[in-house]
Enzyme design. Structure first.
Site, PDB file in Angstrom:
ATOM      1  CE  LYS A   1     -23.314  41.795 -96.652  1.00  0.00           C
ATOM      2  NZ  LYS A   1     -22.415  41.682 -97.824  1.00  0.00           N
TER       3      LYS A   1
ATOM      4  CB  SER B   1     -20.217  44.671 -97.420  1.00  0.00           C
ATOM      5  OG  SER B   1     -20.790  43.610 -98.171  1.00  0.00           O
TER       6      SER B   1
ATOM      7  CB  SER C   1     -18.749  41.496 -99.675  1.00  0.00           C
ATOM      8  OG  SER C   1     -18.613  42.823-100.115  1.00  0.00           O
TER       9      SER C   1
END
Length: 598
Positions: free
Chosen positions: A75, A149, A173
């Site tokens: 990420k 997210s 997330s």
């Protein structure tokens, strides 16, 4: 190689057989990325650097590296050396001079970071559509949100571009995108994975999370990535004093479910039906259900965005939001700017409320081993979220926002599909540092659900998952089996039953003469052997020496090959002791022999 599954076991088998090499795999990964959704990735490392990493791996012994040649995504709020970190904000962009601690640990274990994936800007959101780099479509229907997210991290695994990925999880997330893309999503206990090299969202609550195709892969990644890091002030070592019977898996555990009036599915009947089926499935494989009061968990969840923890998000990017607020996504900015409004009195007020909720939930864990909740109450389309971005995002946090505030461990598990073909999943929840127990529960539930891996048609493998990180599986074939005279030697040392099993067809079983209590002896004989019934028990590592000291000649511990090709430590016998002994191979079971002698 185009149809090759990227789960760990399949890749390792392909490497060992010579079917592929890390260098060949890199080329296949780049082909898959190039032909896929360009909005999954913010930055992919160069082909030259990736091939150089693969070439270095190919000089090493595969057996020396637990994650040899396993590709993973990162990420883009986690640093990878020589690659930019943006947190999905171009004006925040910087080049990392070294790996985040968690990336460095995975790389040292043999894994290959492929690049950086898209996210809700500054990890603020559960929807996956708040990025100036665009946003990836859901792996099953591009009209639906991918979840956030950690949107790109989840979709890249679901579509088979990498084997696993790193996300972050402050409010959900690492679990909501897993649910929406048919993956497991592990939110470890806070501090188990280092946050050094991670752009903070709420620094005191942040967790690095793991997306994987199955629980076994998530476990392998967790074990390679975890460990205390003195450079992270929130890092915590795994406590050694935890009660083994609480933190490890055992048969017949009790799970809690919220009372019906505390469940919320936002008018999504399909999700309600699938949740009830998941509860029934867990009961059908031997777990016991108990209704729990979910109210204090839900009350704690409301503190995350209604309380002063939003100020932590403001603190994390205060220089940027003061100097260039227009750099932020409009929804992200609207949320984070509110963080400056609270007072110190508000912060203390919220912390006192949270402490009360923590104390109130403590009693729940005295009655149950884990909680089974939906991961999300519904799944929205992109159009629905764009029409009402803040409220619908809040709805998605109903079952997730309390987790880090209450210091819990959790794992999202896929368990079904709606009539429209969209994934659904549940979350298993336990106190901090019970991660290994949840991994085993997730493994059993995922296998019982019989779903494909991600968006592929591949299926979960049958690899044994140890019931506790601090234990080693041992196979027993005689007097140590449950209900037989020497089983107490295992249970008194804290061993827990794992499952019934069988050897492959290369073993012979004999009744040893002159033993009290009566014992069998098993030897390997690939010419005259057969399948022998076993039980697998998990024995704490700290108790192995004491257990082995009790084993009399001619018995000993060796490697036993199971019917699925795996090896496990277990009882074998010196061959001289079987001369003249009664052979029981045709019966295939010590229990069957004992019954025949009655």
């Amino acid at each position: 190689m185009k149809d090759l599954s990227f789960d760990f076991q399949t890749l390792r088998s392909a490497y060992l057989s010579g079917e592929t090499t890390p260098s060949q795999l890199i080329q296949e990964i780049l082909n898959r990325i190039e032909s896929g959704d360009s909005k999954i990735w913010i930055c992919v490392d160069t082909k030259e650097r990736l091939l150089a990493q693969a070439a270095e791996l190919e000089k090493q012994d595969i057996e020396s590296l637990p994650l040899y040649g396993i590709p993973f995504a990162v990420k883009d709020n986690i640093d990878v050396a020589e690659l930019p970190t943006t947190a999905a904000c171009p004006d925040y962009r910087y080049f990392a001079d070294k790996d985040a601690t968690v990336v460095a640990k995975l790389r040292a274990a043999g894994a290959i970071p492929i690049g950086k994936t898209n996210l809700d800007q500054f990890a603020t959101g559960l929807v996956g559509v708040r990025s100036p780099y665009g946003f990836p479509g859901n792996a099953f229907d591009p009209d639906y949100i991918p979840g956030g997210s950690s949107s790109g991290s989840a979709v890249s695994v679901a579509l088979g571009q990498v084997s696993f990925s790193l996300g972050t999880d402050t409010a959900g997330s690492g679990r909501v995108p897993a649910c929406f893309n048919n993956l497991v999503g592990l939110k470890p206990s806070r501090g188990l994975l280092s946050n050094t090299g991670v752009v903070p969202a709420c620094k005191s609550l942040d967790c690095v999370s793991i997306f994987a195709l199955n629980a076994s892969d998530a476990q392998a990644a967790l074990r390679s990535a975890s460990g205390f890091d003195a450079t992270d002030p929130f890092s915590r070592p795994q406590p050694v004093q935890l009660d083994t019977t609480k933190k490890c898996f055992r048969e017949g555990m009790t799970f809690g479910v919220p009372s019906p009036e505390q469940l919320e599915f936002f008018e999504n009947q399909d999700y309600l039906d699938l949740y009830l089926k998941s509860v029934d499935r867990l009961e059908s494989i031997g777990f016991k259900k108990q209704i729990v009061d979910f109210a204090p968990f839900l009350a704690a969840a409301r503190l995350l965005y209604e309380g002063p923890w939003v100020a932590e998000r403001y603190w994390a990017i205060q220089d940027l939001i003061k100097s260039a607020p227009e750099s932020l996504h409009p929804v992200t900015r609207a949320i984070i700017e509110k963080g400056i409004e609270g007072t110190a009195v508000d912060a203390f007020d919220a912390s006192y409320k949270l402490q009360a909720f923590r104390q109130e939930t403590e009693s729940v864990w005295e009655e149950i081993d884990f909680i089974l909740s939906p991961t999300a109450g519904t799944h929205y389309t992109i159009a629905e979220v764009e029409a009402n971005p803040i409220q619908l995002n809040s709805n998605l946090g109903y079952y997730t926002n309390f987790m880090n505030l209450l210091d819990l461990s959790s794992m999202a598990v896929p368990t079904g599909f709606t009539p429209k073909g969209m994934p659904f999943g549940v979350t298993v929840i336990a106190p901090a540092f019970h991660d290994e127990k949840l991994l085993v529960v997730a493994d059993q539930l995922q296998k019982a659900s019989e779903l494909p891996l991600g968006a592929s048609q591949h299926r979960v493998n049958s690899e044994l998952l140890p019931t506790c990180y601090d234990s080693i599986p041992i196979a027993v074939c005689g007097a140590h089996m449950s209900g037989l005279p020497l089983n107490g030697q295992l249970t008194e040392l804290g061993a827990t039953f794992c499952q019934k099993a069988s050897t492959n067809d290369s073993y012979r079983l004999f009744a040893l003469a002159g033993t009290t209590p009566a014992k069998p002896g098993m030897i390997r004989d690939e010419t005259n052997g057969g399948k022998i019934e076993l039980e697998i028990w998990d024995l704490p590592k700290t108790q192995w020496a004491e257990f082995i000291a009790q084993i009399p000649s001619p018995l000993g511990i060796g490697n036993i090959e199971l019917i699925d090709g795996q090896y496990v430590k277990g009882f074998l016998c010196e061959s001289w002791a079987t001369a003249g002994a009664k052979e029981l191979t045709a019966l295939g079971s010590w229990r069957v022999y004992l019954q025949s002698e009655r």
